[in-house]
Design a protein around this motif. Sequence first.
Motif, PDB file in Angstrom:
ATOM      1  N   VAL A  31      25.564  12.035 -64.569  1.00 54.42           N
ATOM      2  CA  VAL A  31      26.724  11.466 -63.883  1.00 54.42           C
ATOM      3  C   VAL A  31      27.233  10.325 -64.748  1.00 54.42           C
ATOM      4  N   LEU A  32      28.522  10.380 -65.091  1.00 49.86           N
ATOM      5  CA  LEU A  32      29.093   9.345 -65.967  1.00 49.86           C
ATOM      6  C   LEU A  32      29.700   8.212 -65.133  1.00 49.86           C
ATOM      7  N   ILE A  33      30.476   8.603 -64.114  1.00 46.97           N
ATOM      8  CA  ILE A  33      31.124   7.603 -63.253  1.00 46.97           C
ATOM      9  C   ILE A  33      30.985   8.082 -61.809  1.00 46.97           C
ATOM     10  N   THR A  34      30.473   7.216 -60.968  1.00 47.13           N
ATOM     11  CA  THR A  34      30.257   7.635 -59.568  1.00 47.13           C
ATOM     12  C   THR A  34      31.550   7.514 -58.752  1.00 47.13           C
ATOM     13  N   ILE A  70      34.767   4.895 -58.951  1.00 46.71           N
ATOM     14  CA  ILE A  70      36.161   5.362 -59.017  1.00 46.71           C
ATOM     15  C   ILE A  70      36.987   4.698 -57.920  1.00 46.71           C
ATOM     16  N   GLU A  71      36.435   4.684 -56.704  1.00 49.95           N
ATOM     17  CA  GLU A  71      37.175   4.089 -55.573  1.00 49.95           C
ATOM     18  C   GLU A  71      37.488   2.620 -55.829  1.00 49.95           C
ATOM     19  N   PRO A 117      32.034  15.191 -56.414  1.00 48.01           N
ATOM     20  CA  PRO A 117      32.615  13.885 -56.091  1.00 48.01           C
ATOM     21  C   PRO A 117      32.602  12.880 -57.239  1.00 48.01           C
ATOM     22  N   ASP A 118      31.665  13.047 -58.193  1.00 48.88           N
ATOM     23  CA  ASP A 118      31.551  12.107 -59.318  1.00 48.88           C
ATOM     24  C   ASP A 118      32.110  12.735 -60.595  1.00 48.88           C
ATOM     25  N   ILE A 119      32.398  11.870 -61.586  1.00 50.28           N
ATOM     26  CA  ILE A 119      32.738  12.380 -62.929  1.00 50.28           C
ATOM     27  C   ILE A 119      31.412  12.622 -63.655  1.00 50.28           C
ATOM     28  N   CYS A 120      31.218  13.864 -64.078  1.00 48.68           N
ATOM     29  CA  CYS A 120      29.924  14.263 -64.645  1.00 48.68           C
ATOM     30  C   CYS A 120      30.106  14.856 -66.031  1.00 48.68           C
ATOM     31  N   VAL A 121      29.069  14.716 -66.860  1.00 45.62           N
ATOM     32  CA  VAL A 121      29.086  15.372 -68.172  1.00 45.62           C
ATOM     33  C   VAL A 121      28.503  16.770 -67.998  1.00 45.62           C
ATOM     34  N   LEU A 122      29.282  17.752 -68.467  1.00 37.42           N
ATOM     35  CA  LEU A 122      28.833  19.142 -68.348  1.00 37.42           C
ATOM     36  C   LEU A 122      27.785  19.416 -69.429  1.00 37.42           C
ATOM     37  N   ASN A 123      26.718  20.084 -69.049  1.00 36.65           N
ATOM     38  CA  ASN A 123      25.691  20.473 -70.017  1.00 36.65           C
ATOM     39  C   ASN A 123      26.322  21.415 -71.051  1.00 36.65           C
TER      40      ASN A 123
END
Length: 185
Positions: free
Chosen positions: A13-16, A20-21, A172-178
């Motif tokens: 998870v890069l940004i929760t 963001i909110e 819901p979060d900004i995530c890094v894709l494997n």
Amino acid sequence: MSNATYGKEISKVLITKEQIEKRAAELAEEINRDYEGKPLLIVCILRGGAIFLSDLFTKLRGDVELDFISLSSYGSATTSSGEVKLIKDLSTPVEGKNVLIIEDIIDTGLTLSYLIELLSARKPASVKLCSLLDKPERRKVNLQGDYVGFKIPDEFVVGYGLDYNEKYRNLPDICVLNPEVYAAK
Ligand code: PRP
């Protein structure tokens, strides 16, 4: 939230959602200050930008119009070719208005420079750009966001409206894709 929540397709998870909110509220405050007393036309780019818009829009004060435009950049699933196509135009006239574009990510910058050129030809009073994410390392054109949520490294991100092959937009979060997910294709 950790990637244990998401499974092995997500590296981290890069940004929760909470981060963001909080950032969306800060940006809305900045926008409210800058446009105080001036009517604003928000132009949201579909589809990814709509998720960020939902966190930002109701925090804007004053006389605010909203419209949507749909653009698509051709390319492979993880890189853009630079060719941009207009899928759905605005329904609202732009002439004489203060336009603020809402986008999820500035990557190469080609989509946004296409849009800014398109809107500028319609003689707005001003055009500014608000993007949740900015990946400056990937830029192919000289373009900067006026309001930027987070600068991120050159990693393929999904979630919060961002997709890979139309998947993961609903995280819901900004995530890094494997990378194994797209290397396997
Ligand atoms: C993504 C993103 C931006 C654009 C950024 O949209 O939402 O609009 O690419 O890339 P660029 O800076 O390299 O031009 P996409 O075309 O994937 O459409 P979508 O929002 O419907 O997923």
